[in-house]
Design a protein around this motif. Structure first.
Motif, short mmCIF file in Angstrom:
data_model
loop_
_atom_site.label_atom_id
_atom_site.label_comp_id
_atom_site.label_asym_id
_atom_site.label_seq_id
_atom_site.Cartn_x
_atom_site.Cartn_y
_atom_site.Cartn_z
N THR A 228 36.86 36.80 59.33
CA THR A 228 37.80 37.52 60.11
C THR A 228 38.97 38.08 59.33
O THR A 228 39.42 37.55 58.36
N ARG B 228 42.72 40.11 59.03
CA ARG B 228 43.92 40.49 59.53
C ARG B 228 44.80 40.95 58.63
O ARG B 228 44.76 40.56 57.67
N GLU C 60 47.92 35.15 64.71
CA GLU C 60 46.86 35.48 65.46
C GLU C 60 46.39 34.16 66.15
O GLU C 60 46.87 33.13 66.06
N THR D 238 49.19 34.97 60.21
CA THR D 238 48.96 36.31 60.85
C THR D 238 49.49 36.45 62.21
O THR D 238 49.51 37.42 62.80
#
Length: 376
Positions: free
Chosen positions: A188, A190, A173, A171
């Motif tokens: 979480t 994404r 992230e 991702t």
């Protein structure tokens, strides 16, 4: 142990040995890698002269440190209260005191321990109501995602297998990912891009562990519902761990308790992680086995090795079982036409008067979703 002792779990000689060891080392805490009954816990504390916690208590302590969101903290507190409710009979004398009734005819009243149990029950009921509200909110979000034209992939696996590191790699992230047990507690989500897909939702979930206490499975069931509603599960495995096969069985056991091994469960592939930690000979042996299987991709989430192959395999799996459907829609129905373009592969389309005729390749799940949108 040859036999489990109801009073102390282990034999008297072993208890004395541990007590002596605790005294010489100045240890204040004894951790027992097993589930203890309240009376076993109390007796061991009396004998060893140190605070005692069992496997469940230790996991709850770790969970308590890691819970970041309000929902995670509620789930941990609920599991803690369930655990503590049977452990109020301890060495605290105030729990045996009675609170008298009112007036001359007042009975003996309730003991402090009964009052504490009532407070715990009330608090647990309040937390369950709050978690039900969270669950309803998540269900609404999930329903919205089901109507949106994006498939969902959930990462599952044993704790510390590298799920969050892989999540960050795919991702871009920077979610919390450390060499720790239960670094992730809250799901979480994404979006990522895969070959042939503009957008796919990737979900990181709580790690599993062997002998996961039943109260924890109950407390985190709402979190794990994200796994049940996914289009595809990626079982991330730590192939550098000596007990990797036992870990695999533990993950399968937890998935089975969630009903995710039955017919109709999401398809699953295995990401064999941490191959960068393996010796050359072991790596080659794993690669050879992976070449014979369609549901396995060896990767290194840390170095990024073979992640492109994983992306390809994920896209293939999401497209498996697809069929071509001939669909006619009003030309003004831009929403559903866009949905078909983003969720399926449009082979051809032509405008006929006020109607759009489309030949679209869709997976069975997406075809069912499209029919649900039509009837909505």
């Amino acid at each position: 142990m040859r036999a489990v002792r109801p009073a102390t779990l282990i034999g008297k000689g072993q208890v004395e040995e541990i007590a002596e060891l605790a005294k010489t080392q100045g240890a204040k805490l004894l951790v027992v890698d097993a589930a203890l009954t309240p009376i076993q816990q109390k007796n061991l504390e009396d004998e060893a002269g140190a605070k005692v916690i069992d496997r469940t208590g230790l996991i709850l302590e770790i969970f308590g440190e890691r819970a970041a969101t309000a929902e995670g903290q509620l789930q941990v507190e609920l599991a803690h209260l369930q655990y503590q409710s049977g452990r109020l009979v301890r060495s605290w004398t105030h729990l045996e005191r009675q609170r008298g009734g009112f007036g001359f005819l007042g009975g003996p009243g309730e003991t402090q321990i009964e009052a504490d149990r009532r407070l715990i029950r009330d608090r647990m009921a309040k937390i369950r109501r709050e978690l039900d509200q969270v669950k309803r909110t998540r269900t609404l979000h999930r329903d919205r995602r089901q109507r949106a034209p994006w498939p969902v992939i959930a990462l599952v696996g044993y704790t510390n297998a590298g799920k969050s590191t892989l999540f960050n790699r795919l991702t871009g992230e920077a979610v919390f990912a450390e060499n720790l047990l239960f670094a992730t507690l809250d799901p979480t989500m994404r979006d990522i891009k895969l070959p042939g897909f503009d957008k796919v939702i990737l979900s990181d979930t709580v790690g599993f562990v062997s002998d996961l206490p039943t109260e924890l499975i109950a407390a985190f069931r709402a979190t794990l519902e994200e796994v049940a509603s996914a289009d595809l599960l990626v079982h991330v495995r730590n192939m550098a761990h000596p007990d990797r096969e036992a870990q695999r069985e533990d993950v399968n056991d937890v998935l089975a308790t969630l009903g995710l091994t039955e017919e109709g469960a999401p398809p699953r592939i295995e990401a064999w992680n941490k191959i960068d930690l393996l010796a050359d000979e072991e790596r080659e042996r794993l690669f050879e086995e992976a070449r014979r299987r369609e549901d396995v991709v060896p990767i290194s989430a840390v170095s990024g090795e073979r992640l492109d192959e994983l992306r390809e395999r994920l896209a293939e799996k999401l497209r498996s079982g697809e069929q071509v459907h001939l669909i006619r829609l009003p030309a003004t129905d831009g929403g559903r036409i866009a949905w078909l373009h983003s969720r399926g592969e449009v082979l051809h389309q032509k405008l006929d008067d006020d109607e759009m005729e489309m030949a679209v390749r869709l997976s069975p799940d997406n075809w069912a979703r499209f029919q649900a949108i039509e009837s909505a």
